[in-house]
Design a protein around this motif. Structure first.
Motif, PDB file in Angstrom:
ATOM      1  N   PRO A 112     -16.246  45.728 161.678  1.00 54.72           N
ATOM      2  CA  PRO A 112     -15.470  44.477 161.666  1.00 54.72           C
ATOM      3  C   PRO A 112     -15.921  43.530 160.551  1.00 54.72           C
ATOM      4  CG  PRO A 112     -15.979  45.061 163.918  1.00 54.72           C
ATOM      5  CD  PRO A 112     -16.694  46.072 163.042  1.00 54.72           C
ATOM      6  N   ILE A 113     -17.233  43.494 160.307  1.00 57.30           N
ATOM      7  CA  ILE A 113     -17.736  42.563 159.292  1.00 57.30           C
ATOM      8  C   ILE A 113     -17.165  42.903 157.906  1.00 57.30           C
ATOM      9  CG2 ILE A 113     -19.861  43.822 158.671  1.00 57.30           C
ATOM     10  CD1 ILE A 113     -21.300  41.102 158.743  1.00 57.30           C
ATOM     11  N   ASP A 114     -16.921  44.199 157.657  1.00 62.49           N
ATOM     12  CA  ASP A 114     -16.331  44.599 156.377  1.00 62.49           C
ATOM     13  C   ASP A 114     -14.880  44.142 156.294  1.00 62.49           C
ATOM     14  OD1 ASP A 114     -18.714  46.038 155.741  1.00 62.49           O
ATOM     15  OD2 ASP A 114     -18.009  47.647 157.056  1.00 62.49           O
ATOM     16  N   VAL A 115     -14.161  44.329 157.401  1.00 62.42           N
ATOM     17  CA  VAL A 115     -12.757  43.935 157.440  1.00 62.42           C
ATOM     18  C   VAL A 115     -12.637  42.426 157.230  1.00 62.42           C
ATOM     19  CG1 VAL A 115     -10.674  43.845 158.871  1.00 62.42           C
ATOM     20  CG2 VAL A 115     -12.177  45.846 158.991  1.00 62.42           C
ATOM     21  N   LEU A 116     -13.504  41.672 157.904  1.00 64.71           N
ATOM     22  CA  LEU A 116     -13.433  40.211 157.799  1.00 64.71           C
ATOM     23  C   LEU A 116     -13.793  39.741 156.392  1.00 64.71           C
ATOM     24  CD1 LEU A 116     -14.950  39.190 161.274  1.00 64.71           C
ATOM     25  CD2 LEU A 116     -12.548  39.210 160.580  1.00 64.71           C
ATOM     26  N   ARG A 117     -14.717  40.448 155.753  1.00 61.44           N
ATOM     27  CA  ARG A 117     -15.099  40.079 154.385  1.00 61.44           C
ATOM     28  C   ARG A 117     -13.902  40.256 153.441  1.00 61.44           C
ATOM     29  NH1 ARG A 117     -20.481  42.853 153.824  1.00 61.44           N
ATOM     30  NH2 ARG A 117     -21.485  41.201 155.027  1.00 61.44           N
ATOM     31  N   ILE A 118     -13.177  41.355 153.636  1.00 66.47           N
ATOM     32  CA  ILE A 118     -11.997  41.604 152.792  1.00 66.47           C
ATOM     33  C   ILE A 118     -10.932  40.542 153.060  1.00 66.47           C
ATOM     34  CG2 ILE A 118     -10.065  43.196 152.398  1.00 66.47           C
ATOM     35  CD1 ILE A 118     -12.121  45.481 152.976  1.00 66.47           C
ATOM     36  N   ALA A 119     -10.743  40.228 154.342  1.00 69.21           N
ATOM     37  CA  ALA A 119      -9.738  39.221 154.696  1.00 69.21           C
ATOM     38  C   ALA A 119     -10.105  37.872 154.079  1.00 69.21           C
ATOM     39  CB  ALA A 119      -9.635  39.096 156.223  1.00 69.21           C
ATOM     40  N   ALA A 120     -11.412  37.553 154.090  1.00 71.86           N
ATOM     41  CA  ALA A 120     -11.864  36.269 153.532  1.00 71.86           C
ATOM     42  C   ALA A 120     -11.487  36.165 152.059  1.00 71.86           C
ATOM     43  CB  ALA A 120     -13.369  36.122 153.711  1.00 71.86           C
ATOM     44  N   GLY A 121     -11.531  37.311 151.357  1.00 72.43           N
ATOM     45  CA  GLY A 121     -11.180  37.295 149.939  1.00 72.43           C
ATOM     46  C   GLY A 121      -9.678  37.309 149.703  1.00 72.43           C
ATOM     47  N   ALA A 122      -8.934  37.803 150.705  1.00 76.42           N
ATOM     48  CA  ALA A 122      -7.500  38.006 150.502  1.00 76.42           C
ATOM     49  C   ALA A 122      -6.678  36.752 150.807  1.00 76.42           C
ATOM     50  CB  ALA A 122      -7.014  39.165 151.375  1.00 76.42           C
ATOM     51  N   TYR A 123      -7.174  35.903 151.704  1.00 72.83           N
ATOM     52  CA  TYR A 123      -6.377  34.734 152.109  1.00 72.83           C
ATOM     53  C   TYR A 123      -6.948  33.450 151.520  1.00 72.83           C
ATOM     54  CZ  TYR A 123      -4.290  38.010 155.338  1.00 72.83           C
ATOM     55  OH  TYR A 123      -3.656  39.098 155.860  1.00 72.83           O
ATOM     56  N   PRO A 124      -6.166  32.760 150.687  1.00 74.43           N
ATOM     57  CA  PRO A 124      -6.663  31.570 149.978  1.00 74.43           C
ATOM     58  C   PRO A 124      -7.156  30.465 150.916  1.00 74.43           C
ATOM     59  CG  PRO A 124      -4.491  32.231 149.146  1.00 74.43           C
ATOM     60  CD  PRO A 124      -4.779  33.087 150.332  1.00 74.43           C
ATOM     61  N   ASN A 125      -6.574  30.356 152.130  1.00 73.04           N
ATOM     62  CA  ASN A 125      -6.964  29.256 153.027  1.00 73.04           C
ATOM     63  C   ASN A 125      -8.009  29.674 154.057  1.00 73.04           C
ATOM     64  OD1 ASN A 125      -4.955  27.859 151.713  1.00 73.04           O
ATOM     65  ND2 ASN A 125      -3.458  28.059 153.372  1.00 73.04           N
TER      66      ASN A 125
END
Lengths: 303, 119
Positions: free
Chosen positions: A92-105
């Motif tokens: 999950p931590i990998d998925v969340l890291r990618i999401a953090a980079g993908a969504y500007p807000n």
């Protein structure tokens, strides 16, 4: 501004018209409910609106432009899919890291808080997670992304009642502080009815109902009493459902101004119809109508 | 918690009214914000907002820009008057209907009320 406008939007597959001439307008900064039975076309509509599949016919505008291969629109859009698949070796931590980079807000503090509250084991590999824990990942991303347009497609498979309630509380709190457009598709209609400001019901690829939830509280009423009185009241009205027990009957009818008083004056008991009950009646009546267009959606008195 | 026989925003407005009538919110005191109430009742903030607007339009609440909403002076008495005029329709009429069904006369009813008050 309207966040989403579609006109005659259709997606036909060789065997099925998954979506058939859908024209809707969803205003921005509202929580919209997208409801429908399995196979009604909800997921197809969201896939079209997020540019994941291509329309057979019709047009759409998402945040003012076509979403198809439009990075500007898609970066403002978050789509939490039912049964989202992740690479098995991810945590999950990998998925969340990618999401953090993908969504500007992206709001990391909120993500951290959600991970704690949903007890998401962030360092366990994805394939070892339960169904509910997988859903929790989607919820964390959907809320923490703070995307101007967020789709939740049945976001809580496998989540228990406590976790679902936590999702509603977080959704409301974060929506209040950071208004944005939410489209929530779910079968748990009773649970979300009070959260929704507007509802679209799809049935067999078409729009069955498109209305503000405030209006829906008057859209139908339940009446009950002596069968003869009930039937006299039903004459000339659109009946969604009628059941009888001996000399007693109850029915759900489409209501217009003054109907409630008219029913009371006729000696009938009047009850409100919940969004979930309305949904069941409408989709059932629609199915009955499709099977035999001339037959009324009512049964025959059995006294 | 909310009366589900009415539109949600009306039920929200009535709940605030109840709070004013029973003194939970004194005149000139602030009432909860739209978002606070929405979170507490687990309803859409827009619906809560509509409930508040009903009360602002009726002069029960006063909006102070940037600060919040407050109970208007005289709101309690005004609400009492309004609820009183609705009392007959909402409570007396159904009471008499049920009484008639059970064969209870108006005199019986008056007796019952006197006894209940004395209890």
């Amino acid at each position: 501004m309207t966040a989403i406008v579609t006109q005659g939007l259709s997606k036909h597959y060789p065997e099925v018209r998954a979506l058939d001439g859908v024209s809707i307008e969803l205003e921005e900064h509202r929580i919209h409910g997208l409801l429908g039975r399995n196979g009604a076309g909800k997921t197809t509509l969201m896939q079209l609106l997020t540019g994941q599949v291509f329309a057979t016919a019709g047009s759409m505008q998402v945040l003012g432009a076509s979403p198809v291969e439009n990075a500007d629109v898609l970066s403002q859009t978050c789509f939490i899919q039912e049964s989202q698949r992740y690479p098995d070796t991810f945590r999950p931590i990998d998925v969340l890291r990618i999401a953090a980079g993908a969504y500007p807000n992206w709001e990391q503090a909120l993500a951290d808080q959600l991970v704690d509250d949903f007890r998401l084991p962030v360092k366990r590999t994805i394939k070892k997670l339960s169904r509910g824990q997988l859903s929790a990942i989607g919820i964390v991303i959907g809320l923490a992304s703070r995307a101007p347009l967020t789709f939740f497609d049945e976001p809580y498979l496998g989540l228990d009642a406590v976790a679902r309630r936590m999702f509603y509380d977080y959704l409301l709190a974060d929506f209040s502080q950071h208004p944005r457009t939410i489209v929530l598709s779910t079968h748990h209609i009773d649970e979300v009815a009070n959260l929704l400001e507007h509802v679209v019901i799809l049935d067999q690829g078409r729009v069955l109902l498109d209305a503000d939830t405030d209006e829906l509280q008057h859209a139908a009423i339940g009446v009950s009493g002596r069968a003869a009185d009930v039937d006299a009241f039903l004459a000339g009205r659109e009946v969604l459902e009628r059941t009888a027990l001996g000399s007693l009957a109850s029915a759900t009818v489409t209501a217009h101004d003054g109907d409630e008083r008219a029913a009371r004056d006729a000696g009938l008991d009047v009850s409100p119809v919940s969004l979930q009950a309305l949904f069941v009646h409408l989709t059932t009546a629609s199915a009955a109508g499709a099977a035999s267009p001339t037959a009324p959606a009512t049964d025959v008195a059995t006294n | 918690m909310l009366d589900d026989s009415k539109p949600l925003f009306v039920a929200v407005a009535e709940q605030i009214e109840d709070g004013i009538l029973d003194g939970t919110y004194a005149e000139e005191d602030p009432v909860p914000s739209t978002n606070e109430l929405a979170a507490f009742l687990r309803i859409n903030p827009a619906t809560a907002g509509k409930g508040f607007n009903l009360l602002v339009d009726a002069g029960v609440l006063i909006k102070r820009r940037g600060i919040g909403m407050f109970v208007a002076p005289g709101a309690r008495e005004a609400l009492r008057q309004r609820r009183r005029s609705a009392f007959q329709d909402q409570f007396i009429a159904p009471l008499l209907r049920e009484a008639a069904q059970l064969g209870i006369t108006a005199e019986d009813l008056a007796d019952m009320i006197t006894k209940e008050v004395a209890r």
